[in-house]
Design an enzyme around this catalytic site. Sequence first.
Site, PDB file in Angstrom:
ATOM      1  N   LYS A 219       0.854  -1.182   0.000  1.00  0.00           N
ATOM      2  CA  LYS A 219       0.000   0.000   0.000  1.00  0.00           C
ATOM      3  C   LYS A 219       0.891   1.234   0.000  1.00  0.00           C
ATOM      4  O   LYS A 219       1.701   1.431   0.913  1.00  0.00           O
ATOM      5  CB  LYS A 219      -0.921   0.009   1.217  1.00  0.00           C
ATOM      6  CG  LYS A 219      -1.781   1.266   1.283  1.00  0.00           C
ATOM      7  CD  LYS A 219      -2.846   1.164   2.339  1.00  0.00           C
ATOM      8  CE  LYS A 219      -3.670   2.430   2.383  1.00  0.00           C
ATOM      9  NZ  LYS A 219      -4.722   2.364   3.395  1.00  0.00           N
ATOM     10  N   LYS A 274      -2.092  -1.524  -3.941  1.00  0.00           N
ATOM     11  CA  LYS A 274      -2.970  -0.358  -3.923  1.00  0.00           C
ATOM     12  C   LYS A 274      -2.121   0.904  -3.990  1.00  0.00           C
ATOM     13  O   LYS A 274      -1.161   0.991  -3.229  1.00  0.00           O
ATOM     14  CB  LYS A 274      -3.770  -0.379  -2.621  1.00  0.00           C
ATOM     15  CG  LYS A 274      -4.642   0.811  -2.401  1.00  0.00           C
ATOM     16  CD  LYS A 274      -5.282   0.709  -1.055  1.00  0.00           C
ATOM     17  CE  LYS A 274      -5.971   2.017  -0.771  1.00  0.00           C
ATOM     18  NZ  LYS A 274      -6.408   2.118   0.573  1.00  0.00           N
TER      19      LYS A 274
HETATM   20  C1  PBG Z   1      -7.852   3.493   5.179  1.00  0.00           C
HETATM   21  C2  PBG Z   1      -8.042   3.280   3.724  1.00  0.00           C
HETATM   22  C3  PBG Z   1      -7.791   4.195   2.690  1.00  0.00           C
HETATM   23  C4  PBG Z   1      -8.247   3.603   1.515  1.00  0.00           C
HETATM   24  C5  PBG Z   1      -8.731   2.330   1.850  1.00  0.00           C
HETATM   25  N1  PBG Z   1      -8.581   2.140   3.222  1.00  0.00           N
HETATM   26  C6  PBG Z   1      -7.262   5.569   2.721  1.00  0.00           C
HETATM   27  C7  PBG Z   1      -5.954   5.857   3.283  1.00  0.00           C
HETATM   28  O1  PBG Z   1      -5.112   4.974   3.505  1.00  0.00           O
HETATM   29  O2  PBG Z   1      -5.734   7.030   3.558  1.00  0.00           O
HETATM   30  C8  PBG Z   1      -8.230   4.265   0.168  1.00  0.00           C
HETATM   31  C9  PBG Z   1      -9.227   3.773  -0.822  1.00  0.00           C
HETATM   32  C10 PBG Z   1      -9.476   4.671  -1.969  1.00  0.00           C
HETATM   33  O3  PBG Z   1      -8.839   5.733  -2.173  1.00  0.00           O
HETATM   34  O4  PBG Z   1     -10.372   4.326  -2.759  1.00  0.00           O
HETATM   35  N2  PBG Z   1      -6.763   2.966   5.807  1.00  0.00           N
END
Ligand code: PBG
Length: 351
Positions: A219, A274
């Site tokens: 991520k 991601k």
């Molecule tokens: C929270 C989380 C996020 C997303 C999924 N879970 C945001 C972040 O890490 O700030 C992002 C998903 C998206 O942008 O569609 N931990």
Amino acid sequence: MVGPCHWAFNDGAPMTFSSQRGPFPHTRLRRLRQAAWSRELATDRRLAPGDLIWPLFVLPGKNAQQPVSSLPDVSRYSVDLLLPQIEQAIAVGIPAVALFPVTPSELKTEDGREAVNPGNLVCTAVERIRSTFGDAIGIVCDVALDPYTTHGQDGLLDDGRIANDATVQVLCQQAVVQAAAGCTVIAPSDMMDGRVGAIRRALDEAGFHDVIIMAYAAKYASAFYGPFRDAVGSQQNLGSADKKTYQMQPVAFDEALHEAALDLREGADIVMVKPGLPYLDIVTRIKSELAVPTAVYQVSGEYAMICAAAQHGWLDRQACMLESLLSFRRAGADMILTYFALDAARALQAS
Ligand code: PBG
């Protein structure tokens, strides 16, 4: 001497105009492209509704629906209105939904303790979905504290830093509370070190051996999450802070593999990359080098870009939606989290 096309001209001669047999060109890749039926037969990657996971935003209360302005055609729903949405997802063959709660600001605290409240919004939603639909659809729940903290960070703050080990303890409780509500897939998105192993142990000790862990393994600290943070209301909490001390820097390459391998060793069943489109190389590498169930998240900013351009008439929404989703399959993803899930499944059924 072996030419670049020795497999097609196995007399060992390099492929030159003069050494080819018969009229040029001998090999015509367009032969299989000439009709819809031959293109269909020659297709080596496919996209199906069964590859999709639909992220949904959950509101407290009843009979509430709020559009998300930075995510065209996406709304947040109270649980009662979420059920018919999920019914549609089941009808078109979407195997799972991912739930994200919109926590009222009065329930947010420095330590995010609402995350471990068994009666919290996401647990209530999970219970309702499970009692309505049973095992007809998988339910993915995020494990991270950002929907619940006043500072908008995924972990606990200690003197301005995110405290890894203390956070992991809370995440374990959060995972167990969600599993107890009936969540079938726990998805740690917090990027703390060691959390997958700790969560696996906590789930097993609580008797949830069969609850799946889908780890947000690679991520990135991406600028593409903006509309999501609007949707769950964490942007105003986060302010100008960032998540760079725990999410990966966009340039990281080998580290993504290291993260995925660690999460697998700790017990992850599925590893996720991601965002999606800017990180297709990572999807390919994880899938080809580790050969494990691999998910990709087409995040909010990717969805918003396509929709915004389509609203201007600059792109064809449906064509770009399907092309972007196909690219994930081509890269090697087995499953795709996407806000397009319902539209895409419908388009695939109609085609
Ligand atoms: C929270 C989380 C996020 C997303 C999924 N879970 C945001 C972040 O890490 O700030 C992002 C998903 C998206 O942008 O569609 N931990």
